[in-house]
Design an enzyme around this catalytic site. Structure first.
Site, short mmCIF file in Angstrom:
data_model
loop_
_atom_site.label_atom_id
_atom_site.label_comp_id
_atom_site.label_asym_id
_atom_site.label_seq_id
_atom_site.Cartn_x
_atom_site.Cartn_y
_atom_site.Cartn_z
N ALA A 119 46.73 39.08 34.50
CA ALA A 119 46.69 39.54 35.89
C ALA A 119 46.17 40.97 35.90
O ALA A 119 46.10 41.62 34.86
CB ALA A 119 48.09 39.46 36.48
N GLY A 149 48.32 35.97 32.63
CA GLY A 149 47.70 35.13 33.66
C GLY A 149 46.51 34.34 33.13
O GLY A 149 46.19 33.27 33.67
N GLU A 157 47.99 31.40 31.53
CA GLU A 157 48.57 30.56 32.58
C GLU A 157 47.47 29.75 33.27
O GLU A 157 47.65 28.58 33.59
CB GLU A 157 49.31 31.46 33.59
CG GLU A 157 50.48 32.16 32.91
CD GLU A 157 51.23 33.08 33.87
OE1 GLU A 157 50.80 34.23 34.03
OE2 GLU A 157 52.22 32.63 34.46
N GLU A 181 53.85 39.37 28.69
CA GLU A 181 54.47 40.02 29.85
C GLU A 181 55.71 40.82 29.49
O GLU A 181 55.98 41.86 30.10
CB GLU A 181 54.82 38.98 30.92
CG GLU A 181 53.64 38.55 31.78
CD GLU A 181 52.81 37.43 31.18
OE1 GLU A 181 52.95 37.15 29.98
OE2 GLU A 181 52.00 36.83 31.92
C1 3H9 Z 1 50.21 39.12 33.76
O1 3H9 Z 1 49.23 38.49 33.49
C2 3H9 Z 1 51.24 38.67 34.77
C3 3H9 Z 1 50.96 37.30 35.29
O2 3H9 Z 1 51.94 36.45 34.78
C4 3H9 Z 1 50.92 37.17 36.77
C5 3H9 Z 1 51.93 37.90 37.55
C6 3H9 Z 1 51.89 37.57 39.01
N1 3H9 Z 1 44.10 44.42 34.17
O3 3H9 Z 1 43.09 47.87 26.03
P1 3H9 Z 1 41.64 48.20 26.15
C7 3H9 Z 1 41.40 47.42 31.05
S1 3H9 Z 1 50.55 40.58 33.09
C8 3H9 Z 1 43.23 45.40 34.46
O4 3H9 Z 1 41.23 49.59 25.92
P2 3H9 Z 1 41.02 46.46 23.93
C9 3H9 Z 1 41.98 48.66 30.42
O5 3H9 Z 1 42.67 49.43 31.36
C10 3H9 Z 1 49.14 40.96 32.14
N2 3H9 Z 1 42.61 46.11 33.52
O6 3H9 Z 1 40.71 47.22 25.29
C11 3H9 Z 1 40.74 49.33 29.89
O7 3H9 Z 1 40.13 50.00 30.96
P3 3H9 Z 1 39.33 51.37 30.71
C12 3H9 Z 1 49.16 40.25 30.86
C13 3H9 Z 1 42.86 45.82 32.25
O8 3H9 Z 1 39.79 45.73 23.56
C14 3H9 Z 1 39.86 48.16 29.50
O9 3H9 Z 1 40.39 47.02 30.17
N3 3H9 Z 1 48.08 40.73 30.04
C15 3H9 Z 1 43.76 44.81 31.88
O10 3H9 Z 1 41.66 47.37 22.95
C16 3H9 Z 1 39.86 47.89 28.03
O11 3H9 Z 1 41.21 47.76 27.61
C17 3H9 Z 1 48.23 41.80 29.25
O12 3H9 Z 1 49.27 42.38 29.14
C18 3H9 Z 1 44.40 44.09 32.90
N4 3H9 Z 1 45.25 43.11 32.62
O13 3H9 Z 1 42.15 45.40 24.28
C19 3H9 Z 1 47.00 42.20 28.50
N5 3H9 Z 1 43.82 44.75 30.53
O14 3H9 Z 1 38.13 50.97 29.93
C20 3H9 Z 1 46.80 43.68 28.61
C21 3H9 Z 1 42.97 45.70 30.08
O15 3H9 Z 1 39.05 51.88 32.07
N6 3H9 Z 1 45.59 44.11 27.93
N7 3H9 Z 1 42.40 46.34 31.11
O16 3H9 Z 1 40.29 52.23 29.95
C22 3H9 Z 1 45.49 44.20 26.60
O17 3H9 Z 1 46.40 43.88 25.87
C23 3H9 Z 1 44.21 44.74 26.05
O18 3H9 Z 1 43.59 45.47 27.06
C24 3H9 Z 1 43.22 43.68 25.53
C25 3H9 Z 1 41.89 44.38 25.16
C26 3H9 Z 1 43.84 43.01 24.30
C27 3H9 Z 1 42.93 42.64 26.59
#
Ligand code: 3H9
Length: 724
Positions: free
Chosen positions: A71, A114, A117, A137
């Site tokens: 999400a 998400g 999901e 999450e």
């Molecule tokens: C969820 O899904 C809840 C649901 O159940 C529904 C609820 C209703 N959104 O980390 P990085 C951006 S909870 C928006 O440096 P990497 C991040 O800010 C979510 N932006 O890259 C960054 O921006 P910037 C569950 C996001 O390659 C850029 O992407 N998911 C999101 O080292 C690059 O990120 C998670 O918890 C996001 N969700 O790692 C996953 N994610 O370039 C969270 C990232 O401006 N994300 N950004 O700084 C991660 O674990 C890592 O970002 C990922 C990539 C592994 C995906």
């Protein structure tokens, strides 16, 4: 605030026909987060494809580095600080699952939250081998809110669902295949494989299988009751502070006891509860703070970064060896130099020993370890140093020695090579002054063990160029670490704040607490370790040297802690000598309270005329943590750190501060700066000048401000100063 606003719905999802299969491709960089625009675009695209007479099946794929990674964090943040109601994902999930034509997810990258999901709402899942799938999450203090808690147990069973949800750790595609989460590992082109899979499904002529209607994996109530009870017990013991952990078990229970629709409603209520919780606000803060730390305000985005592919390290001691491992783990070739064959061999032996432990614990295979060790070239000379992109000095912490090393590096390094010192205390500018290129000199303060600890303090000297700072930040990211920029002030960020915190715990024992009580109170608050256990681990000899280097207690009128120096003089350096604030049995790292130390503390206090009294755990936590916060406010005011949230990143990643409290500055905001300030004023009256309130804290308390707002204002100012 969404830093990556999606473009129009028409461009985030495109549809093409591959024969009779509609391939829907999501393209919303950087990570295809499921924001409002994407949800709507995807729902429309799925509905259109479902009613398109030329399409008999649908493939859902993503462009870019990953399938949907979750999400949208920005939307979650708004919900966390609002009423907890996150976006309603059900219309999308329902549209996908109810599609009369089979929908095949084509997965690559990190299929998280998400994203997973969404994949579980599809009828089938294909994935490339390198895909990682998970519901992380819990790391954000929430539970999935897009029906994932209800679909996961139906696909993989209760035990695996509990394990994945409570650990938050993603699993490999091969594991997902075994567990039933993925149907096929795709060889070659992913979209083509997914299309082929869709055609096979059509040929079988089966109705698209809906996960929500499956019951074959959920087990019987008799089987599930003990599993759920065991999970609740684990949560009670290991994550008592995390409402999301309890909610996960409740949601899984709902999945296996209620019809899908009721379970979905239960998930929604539990999800909103967790999104509203304090740990969720704190953990979202840490997530965003870590990403903010990686950015350099005032540095244009297009800045030319020096590539870091070849690294050389001077000094094969504990730090040098650990840094070499961190580089080798990230696929970077590294030359490790020491002055004598003995020192070099000892350093390499330690590297091999550490890797052996990883193999024994099953974390790495011996083939992977062999590859990594092969990336490290041990050497006694400076061969290849002239080609290095980055040279890191990791010799003994002595200014004289470091100066000599830098003068030499200046002679051998190529122009443009970044010269880094791993000092934890010394003045970067004085070291840079030995070179003809102070703009290329930077501090890279790794934390021990350097191959494990996530924090990297990047110390910007007076003349370090913005390019070099940006390169250091990119290097930190490449190593899988979180880099935080600090100014070249004594102790940088972390150690500068740690000393007032440490001294306060030492005063507390002089006043009547015991080291054990202090440590218990601090770990009760959530610190990974108590301060005395930390001091014993790092070494009282190290603390004594740093204290001297930082020039603490040069004013004789200042109250100084009296016991640590005596322990140091007695050779009680901590774990390394088997005795420090505690005793250690041979080969053990478990601190055992030592009556000798307690007697020494009592005697010292009596001789100094300190009235002993009983000290409460609440006072211990308050004084220790407020000392940290007060110094943090000073660090921020004099530019030692660029953001309050940077300080939080340092403390959470390098000093064991509980992430679910968001770091010291975030925690301060939540307690209330007025409350903290007023208490510090009282402590000042009782304990003297070391408790003088930091002017920035006083000002924010008076204005009703917070560190968070201050960061926001500074970010806006920086954006105005440097138009994107
Ligand atoms: C969820 O899904 C809840 C649901 O159940 C529904 C609820 C209703 N959104 O980390 P990085 C951006 S909870 C928006 O440096 P990497 C991040 O800010 C979510 N932006 O890259 C960054 O921006 P910037 C569950 C996001 O390659 C850029 O992407 N998911 C999101 O080292 C690059 O990120 C998670 O918890 C996001 N969700 O790692 C996953 N994610 O370039 C969270 C990232 O401006 N994300 N950004 O700084 C991660 O674990 C890592 O970002 C990922 C990539 C592994 C995906």
């Amino acid at each position: 605030m969404n830093p990556h606003p999606s473009t129009s719905p028409g461009t985030v999802v495109t549809t093409r026909l591959d024969g009779d299969v509609a391939v829907l491709r999501i393209d919303s960089p950087p990570v295809n987060a499921l924001d409002a625009v994407l949800r709507e675009a995807l729902r429309t695209a799925v509905t259109d494809a479902a009613s398109n007479p030329r399409a008999r099946a649908i493939v859902l794929a993503c462009a870019g580095r990953t399938f949907v990674a979750g999400a949208d964090i920005a939307e979650l943040e708004r919900a966390a600080w609002g009423d907890g109601e996150g976006p309603d994902m059900s219309p999308l999930m329902t549209a996908v699952e109810r599609s009369p034509k089979p929908v095949v997810a084509a997965l690559h990258g990190t299929v998280l939250g998400g994203g997973l999901e969404l994949a579980m709402a599809c009828h089938y899942r294909t994935a490339v081998e390198s895909t990682r799938l998970g519901l992380p999450e819990i790391n954000l203090g929430i539970i999935p809110g897009a029906e994932g808690t209800q679909r996961l147990p139906r696909l993989v069973g209760v035990e695996k669902a509990l394990d994945m949800g409570l650990s938050g750790k993603p699993i490999a595609a091969s594991d997902a295949l075994r567990a039933g989460l993925v149907d096929r590992i795709a060889d070659g082109d992913l979209e083509a494989a997914a299309v082929a899979f869709a055609r096979e499904a059509l040929e079988r002529g089966e109705a698209p299988p809906r996960t929500s209607e499956r019951a074959d994996r959920i087990g019987t109530p008799q089987e599930n009751a003990p599993r759920l009870a065991a999970a609740r017990e684990t949560v009670r013991k290991t994550k008592p502070h995390l409402p999301a952990a309890r909610a996960w078990v409740d949601a899984v229970e709902a999945a296996v006891t209620l019809p899908f629709e009721e379970g979905r409603r239960r998930e929604r209520a539990l999800s909103a509860e967790t999104v509203r919780s304090e740990p969720c606000k704190a953990l979202l803060h840490v997530f965003l703070a870590e990403r903010a730390a990686a950015k350099s305000p005032g540095t244009p985005k297009e800045i030319a970064l020096a590539p870091v592919e070849r690294v050389a390290i001077v000094g094969a001691g504990t730090m040098g060896g650990g840094i070499a491992m961190a580089c080798a783990n990230a696929g970077i070739a590294v030359r490790l130099r020491d002055a004598t064959p003995e020192a070099l061999e000892a350093g390499m032996a330690a590297v091999r020993r550490n890797y052996d432990v990883s193999v024994k614990r099953g974390r790495l295979t011996s083939e992977v370890v062999a590859e990594r060790i092969a990336r490290v070239t041990p050497q006694l000379d400076e061969a290849g140093f002239g080609e290095a992109d980055l040279i890191i000095e990791a010799v003994f912490e002595s200014m004289e020695l470091k100066r000599r090393v830098f003068a030499e590096l200046d002679r051998v390094a190529r122009p443009g090579c970044v010269l880094a010192t791993n000092t934890s205390t010394l003045d970067i500018d004085a070291i840079a002054a030995e070179t003809s290129r102070p703009e290329s000199v930077v501090g890279l303060h790794f934390f021990s063990p350097a191959n494990v600890m996530r924090l990297l303090e990047i110390v910007q000297g007076e003349r370090t160029s913005p390019e070099v700072v940006a390169t250091a930040l990119a290097f930190a990211k490449r190593l899988g670490k979180v880099g935080v920029v600090a100014r070249n002030l004594p102790g940088f960020i972390g150690n500068r704040m740690m000393f007032p915190y440490m001294y306060e715990t030492q005063f507390l024992v002089e006043e009547g607490a015991t080291p054990e009580q202090v440590d218990r109170a601090l770990t009760g608050f959530g610190m990974a370790m108590g301060m005395f256990a930390v001091d014993d681990m790092a070494g009282l000899d190290v603390a004594a040297r740093v204290k001297q280097e930082l020039g603490h207690f040069s004013d004789p009128a200042e109250r100084r802690p009296l016991v640590a120096d005596q322990l140091h003089a007695m050779g009680r350096y901590g774990q390394k000598t088997g005795r420090g604030w505690y005793r250690y049995e041979a080969g053990s790292r478990t601190p055992v309270p030592d009556p000798e130390v307690l007697a020494l503390i009592e005697r010292t206090a009596t001789e100094a005329g300190i009235a002993r009294r009983s000290v409460t755990d609440a006072e211990i936590v308050e004084r220790a943590i407020y000392a940290l916060i007060n110094e943090g406010a000073r660090v921020l005011a004099d530019g030692g750190a660029r953001r309050a949230s940077d300080i939080d990143v340092v403390y959470v990643n390098g000093y064991g501060f509980p992430a679910w409290r968001g770091g010291p500055m975030f925690h301060a905001d939540r307690v209330g700066l007025r409350t903290i300030h007023d208490r510090i004023v009282e402590l000042h009256a009782t304990h003297g000048d070391r408790w003088a309130p930091a002017p920035l804290l006083a000002k924010l308390a008076e204005d009703g401000g917070t560190f968070r707002e201050l960061d926001g204002r500074r970010a806006e100012d920086a954006a105005v100063a440097v138009p994107a």
